[in-house]
Design a protein around this motif. Sequence first.
Motif, short mmCIF file in Angstrom:
data_model
loop_
_atom_site.label_atom_id
_atom_site.label_comp_id
_atom_site.label_asym_id
_atom_site.label_seq_id
_atom_site.Cartn_x
_atom_site.Cartn_y
_atom_site.Cartn_z
N THR A 7 0.86 -1.17 0.00
CA THR A 7 0.00 0.00 0.00
C THR A 7 0.90 1.22 0.00
OG1 THR A 7 -1.71 -1.17 1.24
CG2 THR A 7 -1.80 1.25 1.27
N ILE A 8 0.66 2.12 -0.92
CA ILE A 8 1.43 3.35 -1.03
C ILE A 8 0.53 4.49 -0.55
CG2 ILE A 8 2.76 4.84 -2.57
CD1 ILE A 8 3.73 1.82 -2.31
N LEU A 9 1.02 5.25 0.43
CA LEU A 9 0.22 6.33 1.00
C LEU A 9 0.91 7.68 0.81
CD1 LEU A 9 -0.80 4.70 4.41
CD2 LEU A 9 -2.21 4.94 2.36
N TRP A 10 0.17 8.66 0.33
CA TRP A 10 0.62 10.04 0.19
C TRP A 10 -0.53 10.93 0.63
CZ3 TRP A 10 -1.44 14.17 -2.44
CH2 TRP A 10 -0.66 15.32 -2.49
N HIS A 21 2.60 22.60 -8.31
CA HIS A 21 3.64 21.56 -8.27
C HIS A 21 4.61 21.73 -7.12
CE1 HIS A 21 2.49 19.63 -12.04
NE2 HIS A 21 2.20 20.86 -12.45
N ARG A 22 4.26 22.54 -6.12
CA ARG A 22 5.11 22.75 -4.96
C ARG A 22 4.58 21.94 -3.79
NH1 ARG A 22 6.61 28.95 -4.54
NH2 ARG A 22 8.64 28.58 -5.47
N TYR A 23 4.49 20.67 -3.99
CA TYR A 23 4.02 19.77 -2.94
C TYR A 23 5.07 18.70 -2.69
CZ TYR A 23 2.83 16.92 -7.00
OH TYR A 23 2.89 16.22 -8.17
N SER A 24 5.06 18.17 -1.51
CA SER A 24 6.03 17.14 -1.15
C SER A 24 5.72 15.83 -1.87
CB SER A 24 6.00 16.90 0.36
OG SER A 24 6.83 15.81 0.69
N ARG A 25 6.75 15.21 -2.36
CA ARG A 25 6.61 13.89 -2.99
C ARG A 25 6.86 12.77 -1.98
NH1 ARG A 25 6.39 18.30 -6.21
NH2 ARG A 25 6.25 17.79 -8.42
N ARG A 26 7.11 13.14 -0.72
CA ARG A 26 7.35 12.14 0.33
C ARG A 26 6.07 11.34 0.56
NH1 ARG A 26 10.90 10.67 4.02
NH2 ARG A 26 10.22 10.02 6.07
N HIS A 27 6.23 10.03 0.67
CA HIS A 27 5.11 9.13 0.89
C HIS A 27 5.63 7.91 1.63
CE1 HIS A 27 6.96 8.09 -3.00
NE2 HIS A 27 6.61 6.83 -2.74
N SER A 28 4.81 6.91 1.83
CA SER A 28 5.27 5.71 2.52
C SER A 28 4.77 4.46 1.81
CB SER A 28 4.81 5.71 3.98
OG SER A 28 3.41 5.82 4.07
N GLY A 33 3.87 -7.54 5.59
CA GLY A 33 4.47 -8.04 6.83
C GLY A 33 4.57 -6.98 7.91
N GLY A 34 4.16 -5.74 7.60
CA GLY A 34 4.19 -4.68 8.59
C GLY A 34 5.29 -3.65 8.40
N THR A 35 6.22 -3.90 7.52
CA THR A 35 7.32 -2.95 7.30
C THR A 35 6.80 -1.72 6.58
OG1 THR A 35 8.97 -4.70 7.23
CG2 THR A 35 9.56 -2.63 6.17
N VAL A 36 7.25 -0.56 7.03
CA VAL A 36 6.92 0.71 6.38
C VAL A 36 8.23 1.35 5.93
CG1 VAL A 36 5.89 2.99 6.67
CG2 VAL A 36 4.87 1.00 7.82
N VAL A 37 8.30 1.74 4.67
CA VAL A 37 9.49 2.34 4.10
C VAL A 37 9.15 3.74 3.62
CG1 VAL A 37 11.19 2.15 2.23
CG2 VAL A 37 10.36 0.08 3.38
#
Length: 155
Positions: A7-10, A21-28, A33-37
């Motif tokens: 699951t990709i969350l932004w 276009h001045r928004y953060s591209r940071r997401h998770s 298995g529970g790992t979040v990157v």
Amino acid sequence: MAQHSSTILWQRADNAAFTDHRYSRRHSWHFDGGTVVPGSSSPHVVPLPYSDAAAVDPEEAFVASLSSCHMLWFLDFAARAGWVVDSYRDEAVGTLARNAEGQQAMTRVVLRPAVQFAPEKTPTTDELHALHHRAHASCYIANSVKTEVVCEPVL
């Protein structure tokens, strides 16, 4: 047939304007298995501060996925052959360039695995190359992409 999910969350932060276009591209990235990157666009593609250099970008993940898949098959085949692997390090590099259709693509990935074996029994150079060839041929990820994937073992 196996299915794998993530699951990709932004989320837009602090009511940022977005259309400028001045928004953060940071997401998770959330894995089953529970790992979040932490993820982001590459700073080579979207400049700071709109990207996050500390997060994993899709291009890095692509290279890591190919390298990891190759390594896992290599370890399996080495164990089956009776060789004990003490360490495995791959400094893989992917190239983002224009493909034959003129589109930006990961056009080449070079794997450079350096493998240390237990001193009691080590494969010959030919046996090592055969192990890498077999691992490459078995890798699900390498078999799934058009990108040229090259393996250059470090001896």
